[in-house]
Design an enzyme around this catalytic site. Structure first.
Site, mmCIF file in Angstrom:
data_model
loop_
_atom_site.group_PDB
_atom_site.id
_atom_site.type_symbol
_atom_site.label_atom_id
_atom_site.label_comp_id
_atom_site.label_asym_id
_atom_site.label_seq_id
_atom_site.Cartn_x
_atom_site.Cartn_y
_atom_site.Cartn_z
ATOM 1 N N CYS A 101 0.772 -1.234 0.000
ATOM 2 C CA CYS A 101 0.000 0.000 0.000
ATOM 3 C C CYS A 101 0.811 1.295 0.000
ATOM 4 C CB CYS A 101 -0.858 0.007 1.240
ATOM 5 S SG CYS A 101 0.106 -0.364 2.735
ATOM 6 N N LYS A 142 8.006 -4.448 -1.788
ATOM 7 C CA LYS A 142 9.366 -4.007 -1.455
ATOM 8 C C LYS A 142 9.550 -3.830 0.044
ATOM 9 C CE LYS A 142 13.518 -2.570 -2.235
ATOM 10 N NZ LYS A 142 14.501 -3.626 -2.498
HETATM 11 N N1 GLU Z 1 -7.154 -2.561 4.851
HETATM 12 C C1 GLU Z 1 -7.265 -1.721 3.703
HETATM 13 C C2 GLU Z 1 -7.839 -2.495 2.513
HETATM 14 O O1 GLU Z 1 -7.955 -3.684 2.539
HETATM 15 C C3 GLU Z 1 -5.951 -1.062 3.330
HETATM 16 C C4 GLU Z 1 -4.995 -1.974 2.653
HETATM 17 C C5 GLU Z 1 -3.700 -1.287 2.314
HETATM 18 O O2 GLU Z 1 -2.942 -0.994 3.276
HETATM 19 O O3 GLU Z 1 -3.458 -1.060 1.118
HETATM 20 O O4 GLU Z 1 -8.199 -1.910 1.547
#
Ligand code: GLU
Length: 562
Positions: A2, A557
């Site tokens: 993310c 990464k």
């Molecule tokens: N828990 C969130 C999701 O599933 C954020 C995931 C992330 O950190 O990209 O969309």
């Protein structure tokens, strides 16, 4: 993994372009969908798409000037990969949009609370509760950490207030940067443009509100002051420098970073001064605990060996996620944590444990503005520039070299021999190891002592980018089990001159063995360059199989989840 990137400015300008550029740099972390939200004259506009950023860019047809734009690359944790589930998530009334990294652990309870107020969420994603509780539940958003459980960072645009709201709980990174005209929010400083000269890093349990150019910070609802830190990003991370992949570029940088590290660490008696910093802690210690994950763990194994042989202090390398409250750490100890990004969640978890035992921590990190660097008593930079390819190559070499320089009794090191050695190894790598015409059904990499740790790292590199089964094994241990797997489709790669028996056992059973010659003159440090031919081999094999070595499937990464 993310990524968050956002911009806010007083005057409308093309912040959509800046946000997409930021997201492009965050791409290397790995993601499954992406999206942006920006303010128009009449509403908050959200555009999202699954797959690569190119698909999102195609969908963003217009780029009107705006004063706020936020973006996200999602690595799904809660809820499938779909356009609807990707970020930004909107409040039901459409006035607040949120991008979020991490997991809200009590989101089911929050969801039920919202339902009792008649607010029905559209997706199963934990993130969707954030804009809605900001919109419908709490009068004071700076209290939000009291209600949300888990580790998270998020950035919310409020259309009515034309402002940004940011919050952080736990160890995930989030930074604010500014140049003359724009304030940026990012989960990775690498994504900040070169024009940014100052940054602030958000800490646990803080919140922040930005209106135009006015920024206010809070810690658990109490106003606090934070200082800007100077920031200088004078490189272009997106430049492959004539190579077709980042992985190849980064392997080819090993000779120059070796020179750079040796110069920076040894110049003007610097080494003695640097060692002096932690001398007292080292003197008091009976055991050094090294903690790291993946490639950094292999660097930790090598450093533990270097420390024991050179400093005669017991040294134990731990896989970060295996260190627990019950691990015996109580003798006067010192810890060394190794992380390229400085944001590895499992290693940050170790720091929590080490802190409870008041063990001084030395960090070897490439990103010195990172959370791990900030939470350690001493930080020593790896000085190898941004590493973009997911499979770590130059940072592995840099971690071993920096550790070798610091945890040694030697005060001088001749760099010329070492660099000559590495340059030659790099040149002859493709002659040493050819891509096999027939793909092996399994690969063993064998070695003894430090070479065994190198074998573990070599096997990891091959696994990461070629998806083939490859195992690093102590040479003489092979006959105690895995030799049963050897047949005429087995490839073995041997490090060192002390593996003759194991080689004979493999060839006797039809396996093919390639020996990587030990560099001369041989030393603990020079032997590490034997990893280079394997890094190149892994790269070439991945390319020949049609895989992108820079972005192996399923991997990210910097691994910022536990
Ligand atoms: N828990 C969130 C999701 O599933 C954020 C995931 C992330 O950190 O990209 O969309």
């Amino acid at each position: 993994m993310c990524g968050i990137f956002g911009c806010i400015s007083k005057q409308p300008q093309n912040l959509i372009k800046k946000t997409l550029e930021g997201l492009k740099i965050l791409e290397y972390r790995g993601y499954d969908s992406a999206g942006i939200a920006y303010i128009t004259q009449s509403k908050l506009k959200v555009i999202k798409q699954i797959g690569g950023l190119e698909q999102l860019i195609k969908k963003v047809k217009n780029q009107p000037d705006t004063t706020i734009c936020i973006g996200h690359t999602r690595w799904a944790t809660n809820g499938a990969v779909s356009v609807e589930n990707s970020h930004p998530h909107l409040s039901i009334d459409g006035t607040i949009a949120v991008v979020h990294n991490g997991i809200i652990e009590n989101y089911q309870d929050c969801r039920k609370q919202l339902e009792t107020k008649g607010i029905k969420l559209r997706t199963p994603v934990d993130t969707e509760i954030i804009p809605n509780i900001l919109c419908y539940t709490y009068n004071n958003k700076h209290n939000i950490h009291k209600y949300l459980k888990g580790q998270y960072v998020f950035c919310a645009v409020n259309y009515k207030k034309q402002s940004l709201f940011i919050a952080k709980k736990g160890n995930l990174p989030l930074y604010i940067g500014q140049d003359q005209q724009v304030i940026y929010i990012t989960s990775d400083t690498l994504a900040l443009p070169n024009s940014v000269t100052q940054i602030i890093s958000m800490n646990n349990l803080e919140t922040c509100e930005i209106n135009g150019s006015k920024i206010s910070f809070f810690y658990l609802n109490r106003p606090i002051k934070k200082q800007w830190q100077p920031f200088n990003q004078s490189f272009t991370s997106s430049n492959k420098n004539g190579f077709s992949t980042y992985m190849e570029k980064e392997i080819n940088e090993i000779p120059s970073i070796t020179q750079q590290i040796i110069f920076q660490y040894t110049n003007n008696n610097n080494l003695l001064k640097l060692r002096q910093k932690f001398q007292q802690d080292l003197k008091n210690t009976k055991c050094i605990h090294l903690c790291a994950c993946g490639t950094s763990y292999h660097a930790a194994l090598i450093l533990a060996n270097i420390i024991e042989t050179n400093l005669h202090i017991r040294a134990i390398a731990h896989i970060s996620s295996e260190l627990s409250e019950t691990t015996l750490l109580d003798e006067p100890s010192l810890a060394i944590v190794i992380s390229q990004s400085g944001e590895t969640a499992d290693t940050l978890n170790c720091i929590d444990i080490l802190d409870t035992k008041q063990i001084p921590i030395i960090a070897l990190c490439n990103i010195t503005t990172s959370t791990i660097a900030k939470r350690s008593k001493y930080t020593f930079p790896l000085l190898c520039g941004p590493e973009i390819a997911v499979a770590s190559t130059k940072a592995f070499y840099a971690a071993v070299l920096v550790g070798y320089l610091l945890f040694n009794s030697k005060t001088t090191i001749s760099s010329s021999n070492l660099i000559r050695n590495i340059t030659t190894t790099l040149k002859i790598s493709r002659h040493l190891l050819h891509i096999p015409t027939q793909l092996p059904n399994k690969i063993f990499i064998i070695g003894k002592g430090i070479n065994y740790y190198l074998a573990l790292e070599a096997a990891l590199k091959i696994k990461e980018v070629t998806y083939l089964h490859c195992e690093g094994y102590p040479a003489n241990e092979l006959k105690h089990g895995p030799l049963s797997m050897v047949d005429n489709k087995t490839l073995a790669i041997a490090f060192g001159t002390d593996t003759a028996n194991a080689i004979a056992e493999i060839t006797a059973r039809g396996g093919k063995v390639i020996t990587i010659p030990t560099p001369t003159p041989s030393s603990q440090l020079s032997s590490i360059s034997q990893i280079i031919p394997i890094q190149i081999f892994a790269l070439d094999l991945a390319l020949s199989l049609g895989y992108n070595p820079d972005k192996p499937r399923n991997l990210a990464k910097s691994v910022t989840v536990l």
